[in-house]
Design a protein around this motif. Sequence first.
Motif, PDB file in Angstrom:
ATOM      1  N   THR A 420       2.929  18.051   4.266  1.00  0.00           N
ATOM      2  CA  THR A 420       2.120  16.975   4.000  1.00  0.00           C
ATOM      3  C   THR A 420       2.728  16.224   2.792  1.00  0.00           C
ATOM      4  O   THR A 420       2.677  14.879   2.942  1.00  0.00           O
ATOM      5  CB  THR A 420       0.761  17.531   3.421  1.00  0.00           C
ATOM      6  N   GLY A 421       3.569  16.639   2.114  1.00  0.00           N
ATOM      7  CA  GLY A 421       4.411  15.836   1.107  1.00  0.00           C
ATOM      8  C   GLY A 421       5.086  14.824   1.826  1.00  0.00           C
ATOM      9  O   GLY A 421       5.373  13.626   1.335  1.00  0.00           O
ATOM     10  N   VAL A 422       5.776  15.299   2.713  1.00  0.00           N
ATOM     11  CA  VAL A 422       6.480  14.352   3.492  1.00  0.00           C
ATOM     12  C   VAL A 422       5.929  13.212   4.243  1.00  0.00           C
ATOM     13  O   VAL A 422       6.527  11.944   4.357  1.00  0.00           O
ATOM     14  CB  VAL A 422       7.383  15.247   4.707  1.00  0.00           C
ATOM     15  N   VAL A 423       4.895  13.475   4.690  1.00  0.00           N
ATOM     16  CA  VAL A 423       3.950  12.520   5.376  1.00  0.00           C
ATOM     17  C   VAL A 423       3.401  11.405   4.249  1.00  0.00           C
ATOM     18  O   VAL A 423       3.416  10.047   4.433  1.00  0.00           O
ATOM     19  CB  VAL A 423       2.859  13.239   6.028  1.00  0.00           C
ATOM     20  N   LEU A 424       2.787  12.250   3.050  1.00  0.00           N
ATOM     21  CA  LEU A 424       2.442  11.467   1.945  1.00  0.00           C
ATOM     22  C   LEU A 424       3.579  10.382   1.459  1.00  0.00           C
ATOM     23  O   LEU A 424       3.356   9.298   1.091  1.00  0.00           O
ATOM     24  CB  LEU A 424       1.734  12.025   0.926  1.00  0.00           C
ATOM     25  N   MET A 429       5.755   5.333  -0.405  1.00  0.00           N
ATOM     26  CA  MET A 429       7.051   4.649  -0.265  1.00  0.00           C
ATOM     27  C   MET A 429       6.957   3.362   0.371  1.00  0.00           C
ATOM     28  O   MET A 429       7.062   2.217   0.048  1.00  0.00           O
ATOM     29  CB  MET A 429       8.241   5.314   0.019  1.00  0.00           C
ATOM     30  N   LEU A 430       6.526   3.496   1.828  1.00  0.00           N
ATOM     31  CA  LEU A 430       6.315   2.511   2.443  1.00  0.00           C
ATOM     32  C   LEU A 430       5.163   1.281   1.972  1.00  0.00           C
ATOM     33  O   LEU A 430       5.412   0.040   2.108  1.00  0.00           O
ATOM     34  CB  LEU A 430       5.980   2.906   4.101  1.00  0.00           C
ATOM     35  N   GLN A 434       6.042  -2.305   1.037  1.00  0.00           N
ATOM     36  CA  GLN A 434       5.327  -3.538   1.758  1.00  0.00           C
ATOM     37  C   GLN A 434       4.864  -4.414   0.790  1.00  0.00           C
ATOM     38  O   GLN A 434       4.704  -5.620   0.805  1.00  0.00           O
ATOM     39  CB  GLN A 434       4.397  -2.942   2.744  1.00  0.00           C
ATOM     40  N   LYS A 435       4.135  -3.756  -0.429  1.00  0.00           N
ATOM     41  CA  LYS A 435       3.292  -4.297  -1.709  1.00  0.00           C
ATOM     42  C   LYS A 435       4.545  -5.280  -2.423  1.00  0.00           C
ATOM     43  O   LYS A 435       4.226  -6.580  -2.665  1.00  0.00           O
ATOM     44  CB  LYS A 435       2.644  -3.572  -2.306  1.00  0.00           C
ATOM     45  N   VAL A 436       5.703  -4.865  -2.533  1.00  0.00           N
ATOM     46  CA  VAL A 436       6.406  -5.435  -3.402  1.00  0.00           C
ATOM     47  C   VAL A 436       7.301  -6.596  -2.513  1.00  0.00           C
ATOM     48  O   VAL A 436       7.539  -7.646  -3.138  1.00  0.00           O
ATOM     49  CB  VAL A 436       7.556  -4.462  -3.965  1.00  0.00           C
ATOM     50  N   TYR A 437       7.636  -6.195  -1.247  1.00  0.00           N
ATOM     51  CA  TYR A 437       8.560  -7.104  -0.757  1.00  0.00           C
ATOM     52  C   TYR A 437       8.058  -7.969   0.192  1.00  0.00           C
ATOM     53  O   TYR A 437       8.761  -9.274   0.584  1.00  0.00           O
ATOM     54  CB  TYR A 437       9.779  -6.350  -0.077  1.00  0.00           C
TER      55      TYR A 437
END
Lengths: 544, 486
Positions: A420-424, A429-430, A434-437
């Motif tokens: 689940t850590g990989v999914v989260l 991160m995405l 998305q929010k920054v760039y």
Amino acid sequence: MGTLLNVVVFLPLVGALVAAMLPKGEANQHRTWALVVSLAVFFVSLGLWFGFDPSRGAPEFQFETNVPWIASLGIGYHVGLDGVALLLVMLTTALAPVVILSAWKEIEDRPKEFYIALLFLETAMIGTFAALDLALFYVFYEAILIPMYLLIGVWGSENRVYATVKFFLYTFAASVLMLVAILYVYVNAGRTFDYVTARNTLQVTPAVGALLFGAFALAFAVKVPMFPLHTWLPDAHTEAPTAGSVILAGVLLKMGTFGFFRYAMPLFPEAALRYRGLIAGLAVFGIAYGALMSLVQKDMKRLVAYSSVSHLGFVMLGMMALTAEGLTGSVYQMLNHGVSTGGLFLIVGMLKERRHTRLISDYGGIAKQVPWLATLFVVVTMSSVGLPGTNGFVGEFLILSGTWLSRLPSAGLFAALGATGVVLGAVYMLTLVQKVYFGPNHNPANRHIPDLSVREAFVLAPVIVAIVAMGLAPQPMLQIAKPSVDRLMARMTAAEQRLREAAPTLRPLVGTEPAAIAFARPPAVPAPAVPAPAHGDAPAHGSH
Amino acid sequence: MPSGQDIAALLPFLLLVLGALVLMLSEVFLRSGGRGYQSGLTIAFAAAAALAVPFAPQQVLFGGQAVSDGFAGFVTMVVCAGLALSALLGRGWLETRNMERGEYYALALFGASGMVLLGMATDLLLAFIAIEVMSLAVYSLAAYPRRGQRPPEAAFKYFILGSFASAILLYGSALYYGATGSTLLSAMRGGGGALLAAGLSLILVGLAFKVAAVPFHAWTPDVYEGAPTPATAFMAAGVKAAAFAFLTRGVLAMVAGTPFAVGNELGGVLGLLAVLTMVVGNLFALPQRNVKRMLAYSSIAQAGYLLVGVIAASRPESRAQGTSAVLVYLAAYAVTVIGAFSVLAVMEKREPTPDAGSADAWDVSRFAGLASRRPWLAFAMAIFMLSLAGVPPTAGFVAKLSVFQAAAGAKAWGLVVVGVLTSIMGVYYYLRVVVAMYMQPAEMEEPAAAPPTVAIAIAVAALLVVVVGFSPEPLTAWARAALLRM
């Protein structure tokens, strides 16, 4: 051969002493000098890399020096490298020039002291990985606190004093109990601090072994940091200057995981076997907790800091799986985290230098202004979330498969929760990217941000190269780590044997579950009394 | 009639006394203009006494009342180093306050001679004389400035409480004499009974006062704060070293001699003292914003760690480790604390009078921003603070490590754990000074420049702390070789 390692350990310190004599006002002299020294250290350390013999018959510790240091207290200057230590030393020497170059513009206030602190820190870090004497290790381990304390406290942002005092007290408080444990080992291992001797001669009762393991584990768990001892990390990371954050994430946290690998587990294998479930549980909890906390952060650096808690949880989980795959992945993930989280902090630092804010909401849609920064950030993000082809994938895959195959109680659950850590991780991160760039660029302050400069390109190039190279060709590094991993596996297996002599009904603990591979578990057949040395040929190597 | 051997063995002591007399007499013939060399003379005598130590034959003196062994030699060296450094400090401090007089140095030399004698004493009577020589000199040093209210108050408090402690010590010695028929420490061998136990307890109380162990510490903060800073530095380094030397000898004699299972009972009493001293000293230092007072409480806490070393020395399995750990600790502490007080002496408020508004004369805010104004001074102070806190690579770490290592050899795990846990508190209050110097903006007026002699004292102390931190083997090997001869 030992000389080479001593040069790598002490060259930064010599560089710091020389820097202390350079004139205070000449900031560029100090920057250049620090860069030259750290590059020299890196090139010398390449000699270690190429000189290291990872073959099966080679000695465990290479480039050894063993001379008395404080003979009347029984403390020796004993240094040497096994594969894991070599990899971490290489990580340190490679990150140092990157960090120094990245701080070129950021540090305007007292640059002389800044670079002296960085070089001193480099010696202490390399020394920590190289030490083979418990007291010497403790000295290096503690000596790191001073420069790091100054880096955060002097050159950090607004809340720096709180963060740095918290960092110092947390780490110091946890490690003094390790000093007591070291003294106990000294008394009971025939009055020696030598790690290799102590590891072979130490005999402790289970109760004492548990206490000693606890003391070591506490010190390292704070450093890793493992949930619930992680609370110093977000503060320290957020307030530290970029260089401090990179060093902290890249190298300092590895001292905790390295400490487990080198000291806590081999010295007290029985206790480690007994408490691995607890540690693995905390690691999994940390994975999920760190990831969930990252989801809700408003501050970029804090987000990356919490993601570190999550990633280091993977490292600990892989280690506690006690399978060849898990341990290998754990070692690899230490390096990955150093590269990718270091890279994230570097780019976040570059943005902060331009806009003087770490808040995600102050950015948005800047990819058009800074296409290069955006591209590189995405690459580093992919590494951080473990996209196949990047280094992150190799580590996470090995850890999760190693956990799945391990003999941890309810291993499948651990692996599933870890996944689940990989999914989260991909989610937070995405979302950050998305929010920054991307999206609309509303903020007028964001309309005129300069893109990557040449200096910054040089800062990030090694990171990107490492991400791709370690993702596509992990074999050389795995090869170097293999002897250490095999030795730890053998040590843990031997400890399991000893436990089994006392309690013959003990179910197998170390190694992989053969039935799980075959997916055909005949219920009637009891587990073999002596487990096959599953780590012998380490099937998972290169299995990506 | 003393032989040449005896005189050679006593030479360090005699040189210090000679120096005191020379300085006292020189004051009569001097005009106020030509006093500059007095501190130099003091340092020369201290150096001569230290140089005489390796040549002093190891032997028993005064029919067993004293002994010039390696242990005494080490203590003499520490005292002489402390004397020389604090004379350098005193020169700058007194000169800027126009108080430079020969008496100051004469008193310091007398005090040092008492300390050296105490380090050699193996007899209660001689120890008492030595303690009084040392203490009277130090009382007077505390009162030396005569201006304002603080120094006389400190001196008077010290005098009253110190005399009280001396009286207890003397009474204990009388009981001891009653029980054993002698005042020699070696007379304990084979003794026993309630009378001896009572005598020894009283002697222990008297010594606990001198080393400022809790609960006999109450005088320390006021005296340390009120006394002129160079005198405080000398007191912290020298009195502690001499008193601990005799305490160690006494405890070893008790363990060697008395039948009433001193190992356990004494260990219990000393252990309690050590735990109390470490915990209370550190706890009380925590809230101090006055750096001088903080250093006073820290000296109490350090006495606790030293007591751990003494306890280790009292166990046969860790005797050599314990005694050498005490010596290493004393040396490291002496140098560090004199350095810290020297920096404090530069930073302390000078005007208008020594005690006007003295509540903030040593406030930690005076150190704010020091790193950007006087980087080397701040760096030295940071080294001293880290050394007191026991962070590697400093002399203080080596000292703490050797004490805890000795205690581990004695299997006194409780003391080790209490020791390391209380040292966490220490980190907090020592770092407060570092935080102020490096991480806070400057707010006060520009600090005065350090007088050259003070700068030398600070530089020497800082260098020693760092060198010992990186390469402690010469010091630890020397301490290990400094054997006790009873």
